[in-house]
Design an enzyme around this catalytic site. Structure first.
Site, mmCIF file in Angstrom:
data_model
loop_
_atom_site.group_PDB
_atom_site.id
_atom_site.type_symbol
_atom_site.label_atom_id
_atom_site.label_comp_id
_atom_site.label_asym_id
_atom_site.label_seq_id
_atom_site.Cartn_x
_atom_site.Cartn_y
_atom_site.Cartn_z
ATOM 1 N N ILE A 99 0.868 -1.174 0.000
ATOM 2 C CA ILE A 99 0.000 0.000 0.000
ATOM 3 C C ILE A 99 0.904 1.224 0.000
ATOM 4 C CG2 ILE A 99 -1.617 1.329 1.425
ATOM 5 C CD1 ILE A 99 -2.834 -1.380 2.229
ATOM 6 N N HIS A 116 -6.032 -4.737 -11.359
ATOM 7 C CA HIS A 116 -6.656 -5.467 -10.246
ATOM 8 C C HIS A 116 -7.571 -6.541 -10.834
ATOM 9 C CE1 HIS A 116 -8.243 -6.183 -6.257
ATOM 10 N NE2 HIS A 116 -9.444 -6.225 -6.802
ATOM 11 N N GLN A 180 -6.504 -13.186 -19.200
ATOM 12 C CA GLN A 180 -7.086 -11.976 -19.781
ATOM 13 C C GLN A 180 -6.343 -10.718 -19.334
ATOM 14 O OE1 GLN A 180 -9.173 -12.083 -22.238
ATOM 15 N NE2 GLN A 180 -9.160 -14.308 -22.065
ATOM 16 N N GLU A 181 -5.816 -10.756 -18.106
ATOM 17 C CA GLU A 181 -4.980 -9.629 -17.648
ATOM 18 C C GLU A 181 -3.823 -9.422 -18.604
ATOM 19 O OE1 GLU A 181 -3.804 -9.374 -13.494
ATOM 20 O OE2 GLU A 181 -5.333 -10.831 -12.973
#
Ligand code: GRF
Length: 226
Positions: A99, A116, A180-181
């Site tokens: 983060i 994401h 697919q990413e």
């Protein structure tokens, strides 16, 4: 940011682990499908498998080990210092599992993007695929978005949809979404590198100068909208 000026666009990629999205980006550059130049790949974990992928491609790799810094602010300051030495037009988070502080994110406003594995704003954070299955969703996917201080909360500008099968586990779903990413991220980066996608302000992304009313969906992810 007033559109990407440099061709190829200087890019720094941040990773923490496997590096399969990094690999897909490197392959797209090799296919002349991506007008970027990766100036450095930075990992916060010394043993990330993605470092080997970067080295094999002849890219400069740097480890900024978060465990060597007293706190988040110290790590982010060190990271920012190193990234800025490469003067990137775009910083790509590719499985970067830290983060980031608001100051860091603000510094790279409009030139910091993330992928994401869900159809944001649904299912931000961790354990995404299990959350999708538990919620009984028929469709999931992946999202590329500009990074803001809110984790997985910044404005999205490209998604891909993937059908959820009745017998899916989190692992089988993760595998299909990841495939697919690997199509989605190079295409999203290309649109930024060509100056077509621009973050105009906190919430507005433009495509070819026109504000996005909905997040565009990349076709052929085998979801229902494709
Ligand atoms: C991907 O699923 C990405 O969406 C998420 O972290 C994972 C990274 O995988 N942010 P890899 O390291 O690119 O293989």
């Amino acid at each position: 940011m007033a559109g990407a000026a440099q061709h190829p666009l200087p890019v720094v990629v941040l990773i923490s682990g496997r590096g399969s999205n990094l690999k897909a980006i490197i392959e797209a550059i090799g296919d002349n499908a991506l007008p970027i130049d990766i100036h450095a790949v930075i990992s916060n974990r010394p043993n990330a498998a993605g470092i080997r992928i970067a080295r094999a491609a002849g890219l400069k790799t740097i480890v900024v080990n978060h465990t060597c810094h007293a706190d988040r602010a110290g790590f982010d300051a060190a990271l920012q210092h190193i990234i800025d030495a490469f003067d990137p037009g775009l910083v790509v988070l590719a499985g970067f599992m830290r983060i980031l502080t608001a100051g860091f994110v603000e510094h790279y406003r409009g030139r910091l993007i993330n992928i994401h594995p869900s159809l944001l704003p649904e299912f931000p954070g961790l354990n995404t695929h299990q959350q999708v299955i538990d919620a009984g969703r028929p469709v999931t996917g992946a999202t590329v978005h500009f990074v803001t201080p809110e984790t997985d909360g910044g404005p999205a500008f490209l998604q891909v949809q993937v059908a959820v099968h009745e017998d899916d586990t989190a692992a089988t779903l993760a595998e299909r979404v990841l495939l697919q990413e690997h199509r989605l991220y190079p295409e999203a980066i290309r649109q930024v590198a060509e100056g077509r996608i621009v973050l105009e302000n906190e919430n507005t992304v433009t495509l070819d100068g026109i504000p996005l009313q909905a997040v565009p969906v990349l076709g052929n992810g085998q979801g229902p909208g494709t």
